[in-house]
Design a protein around this motif. Structure first.
Motif, PDB file in Angstrom:
ATOM      1  N   LYS A 237     -15.115  -6.888   6.789  1.00  0.00           N
ATOM      2  CA  LYS A 237     -13.692  -7.227   6.790  1.00  0.00           C
ATOM      3  C   LYS A 237     -13.249  -7.771   5.428  1.00  0.00           C
ATOM      4  O   LYS A 237     -12.247  -7.330   4.857  1.00  0.00           O
ATOM      5  CB  LYS A 237     -13.403  -8.256   7.888  1.00  0.00           C
ATOM      6  N   PHE A 238     -14.025  -8.721   4.896  1.00  0.00           N
ATOM      7  CA  PHE A 238     -13.701  -9.301   3.598  1.00  0.00           C
ATOM      8  C   PHE A 238     -13.841  -8.265   2.486  1.00  0.00           C
ATOM      9  O   PHE A 238     -12.986  -8.143   1.605  1.00  0.00           O
ATOM     10  CB  PHE A 238     -14.610 -10.493   3.319  1.00  0.00           C
ATOM     11  N   GLY A 239     -14.939  -7.510   2.526  1.00  0.00           N
ATOM     12  CA  GLY A 239     -15.177  -6.511   1.492  1.00  0.00           C
ATOM     13  C   GLY A 239     -14.105  -5.444   1.455  1.00  0.00           C
ATOM     14  O   GLY A 239     -13.638  -5.047   0.380  1.00  0.00           O
ATOM     15  N   ALA A 240     -13.682  -4.977   2.637  1.00  0.00           N
ATOM     16  CA  ALA A 240     -12.645  -3.947   2.698  1.00  0.00           C
ATOM     17  C   ALA A 240     -11.325  -4.477   2.171  1.00  0.00           C
ATOM     18  O   ALA A 240     -10.604  -3.789   1.435  1.00  0.00           O
ATOM     19  CB  ALA A 240     -12.481  -3.470   4.136  1.00  0.00           C
ATOM     20  N   SER A 241     -10.997  -5.707   2.541  1.00  0.00           N
ATOM     21  CA  SER A 241      -9.755  -6.318   2.074  1.00  0.00           C
ATOM     22  C   SER A 241      -9.760  -6.490   0.555  1.00  0.00           C
ATOM     23  O   SER A 241      -8.762  -6.240  -0.126  1.00  0.00           O
ATOM     24  CB  SER A 241      -9.560  -7.678   2.756  1.00  0.00           C
ATOM     25  N   MET A 242     -10.904  -6.889   0.005  1.00  0.00           N
ATOM     26  CA  MET A 242     -11.017  -7.113  -1.422  1.00  0.00           C
ATOM     27  C   MET A 242     -10.904  -5.806  -2.210  1.00  0.00           C
ATOM     28  O   MET A 242     -10.327  -5.761  -3.305  1.00  0.00           O
ATOM     29  CB  MET A 242     -12.359  -7.793  -1.737  1.00  0.00           C
ATOM     30  N   LEU A 243     -11.453  -4.733  -1.653  1.00  0.00           N
ATOM     31  CA  LEU A 243     -11.472  -3.447  -2.346  1.00  0.00           C
ATOM     32  C   LEU A 243     -10.268  -2.570  -2.021  1.00  0.00           C
ATOM     33  O   LEU A 243     -10.184  -1.430  -2.507  1.00  0.00           O
ATOM     34  CB  LEU A 243     -12.761  -2.689  -2.004  1.00  0.00           C
ATOM     35  N   ALA A 244      -9.345  -3.082  -1.221  1.00  0.00           N
ATOM     36  CA  ALA A 244      -8.189  -2.283  -0.804  1.00  0.00           C
ATOM     37  C   ALA A 244      -7.442  -1.632  -1.963  1.00  0.00           C
ATOM     38  O   ALA A 244      -7.073  -0.454  -1.880  1.00  0.00           O
ATOM     39  CB  ALA A 244      -7.239  -3.141   0.035  1.00  0.00           C
ATOM     40  N   PRO A 245      -7.186  -2.342  -3.086  1.00  0.00           N
ATOM     41  CA  PRO A 245      -6.442  -1.706  -4.192  1.00  0.00           C
ATOM     42  C   PRO A 245      -7.144  -0.476  -4.776  1.00  0.00           C
ATOM     43  O   PRO A 245      -6.492   0.395  -5.345  1.00  0.00           O
ATOM     44  CB  PRO A 245      -6.338  -2.824  -5.240  1.00  0.00           C
ATOM     45  N   LEU A 246      -8.480  -0.433  -4.641  1.00  0.00           N
ATOM     46  CA  LEU A 246      -9.232   0.694  -5.196  1.00  0.00           C
ATOM     47  C   LEU A 246      -9.389   1.834  -4.199  1.00  0.00           C
ATOM     48  O   LEU A 246      -9.748   2.953  -4.587  1.00  0.00           O
ATOM     49  CB  LEU A 246     -10.625   0.227  -5.633  1.00  0.00           C
TER      50      LEU A 246
END
Length: 408
Positions: A237-246
């Motif tokens: 969940k955290f990783g996906a949110s962090m990488l959302a712009p990419l």
């Protein structure tokens, strides 16, 4: 020997090739280092960037109401209700359920990328579900309850959801539409539930719901079974949110498994990463990995063989697969279609060959830019024919089909 010597380059070419290899190695390493530094910077600045990410890729709930279905083991399952502007009393309410590692936003993202909203505008009362551990669903215990299995979802979530929807709508029957695991849990539920409970199901639609996981052994998902510690420490969940712009900008092997970039826009992938990705409980992932390794799909207590029980799918059923789906390949969807015991069943593959805009991947079945043209009408047509609030006789169905042909 002469031919081999003629094909060899001179010393100059050997030297230039050597330096070219060195250059590309350094270049690739530099890119990897820069990308790693970028990710570290994003991680450090994430608390500051969170508000910006939310404004760019956040998504409001487009449903009209929020209800909760209480399970016997203490979970409150979130049901996001869509109320049609012009209800059709002949149509049974529709329950739409997401797959593993996601919540209701993957099936109900915005007005253009939402099967529930599409059905709502056509007279159906629809409930977009977040299963246990996802979205707004919560456990009654103050400390939370994070570990659960596939068996728990089948045994507790499904009957609680159906019961609550019947109570809210005062209907006698419901329709179930499941994407990925949302279809798999219903395969299993129909296998273990009683005949009287099955009579409450008007129809069932599977969107990319595989009948087995045998094909995943050599995939990236299958490789996770070899790294048990990694599965326990990763925060999806955290990783996906962090990488959302990419997301959607850099197309990786993982993306190839999840969707076809030709059919699903990068901005939609970003919104899904920010709003729809969830962590997977340890019990659920362990059960899935066991199925991949053993090529068997059984309950933890050994009482149920979920593959064998697919023959107990006796309600009208529609099975839809994406031609480019690596998670639920057309063969694995056809597998359960052929095993299903119902006399009323249909099978479609969403592909260019069959007239669709593109060859659909796993997520494309619900998120593609043209899903409302390629997929949603097939679902709605099946529900309109079989998903009625009252059970219809064969004569009534024949009469209805005749009327539809005359109108068209």
């Amino acid at each position: 020997m002469i031919a081999i010597l003629k094909n060899r380059r001179g010393p100059f070419y050997l030297i230039t090739t050597f330096f070219a290899i060195i250059f590309f190695a350094v270049f690739a390493s530099s890119l990897a280092i820069l990308f790693s530094l970028f990710l570290i910077a994003v991680l450090v600045l994430y608390p500051v960037l969170l508000d910006w990410f939310s404004r760019l890729y956040g998504q409001e709930d487009i449903a009209d109401e929020l209800h909760f279905a209480k399970t016997k083991d203490g979970w409150n399952i979130a049901l996001h209700r869509h109320i049609p502007p012009i209800p059709n009393p002949e149509l049974a309410p529709v329950i739409v359920v997401h797959g593993i590692a996601t919540n209701k936003y993957v099936i109900d993202l915005d007005k253009r990328h939402s099967l529930p909203y599409y059905l709502k505008l056509r007279g159906y009362e629809v409930f977009a579900v977040s299963l246990r551990g996802a979205g707004s669903s919560y456990h009654e215990s103050s400390g939370g309850y994070e570990d659960f299995t596939f068996d728990d979802i089948v045994k507790y979530d499904v009957p609680a959801i159906i019961s609550k929807v019947l109570s809210i709508t005062d209907s006698k029957r419901v329709n179930w539409v499941g994407h990925s695991m949302g279809a798999m849990i219903f395969y299993s539920y129909l296998g273990i539930t009683s005949k009287s409970e099955k009579e409450k199901i008007a129809s069932f639609v599977s969107l990319g719901g595989p009948g087995n996981l045998n094909h995943l052994g050599l995939s990236l998902i299958g490789l996770l079974s070899r790294f048990p510690r990694a599965r326990k420490v990763l925060d999806l969940k955290f990783g996906a949110s962090m990488l959302a712009p990419l997301a959607g900008e850099i197309y990786t092997p993982i993306d190839q498994i999840l969707y076809n970039p030709k059919a699903t826009r990068p901005r939609i992938v970003k919104k899904v990463m920010k709003n729809a990705v969830e962590n997977i409980s340890e019990g659920l992932i362990e059960q899935f990995m066991s199925w991949i390794e053993t090529k068997k799909m059984s309950s933890l207590n050994g009482f149920y063989d979920y593959i064998d029980l697919q023959k107990e799918i006796t309600v009208p059923s529609l099975f839809i697969a994406g031609a480019n789906d690596a998670i639920a390949t057309p063969d694995t969807v056809r597998f359960v279609y052929e095993r299903a015991g119902t006399k009323i069943k249909k099978f479609y593959v969403i592909s260019k060959e069959e007239g669709a805009s593109d060859d659909y991947g796993h997520g494309c079945l619900i998120l593609a830019e043209k899903a409302e043209d390629d997929v949603f009408p097939k679902v709605e047509s099946f529900l309109r024919e079989h998903g009625t609030s009252k059970k219809q006789s064969w004569f009534f169905r024949l009469k209805r089909k005749f009327r539809q042909k005359v109108r068209s």
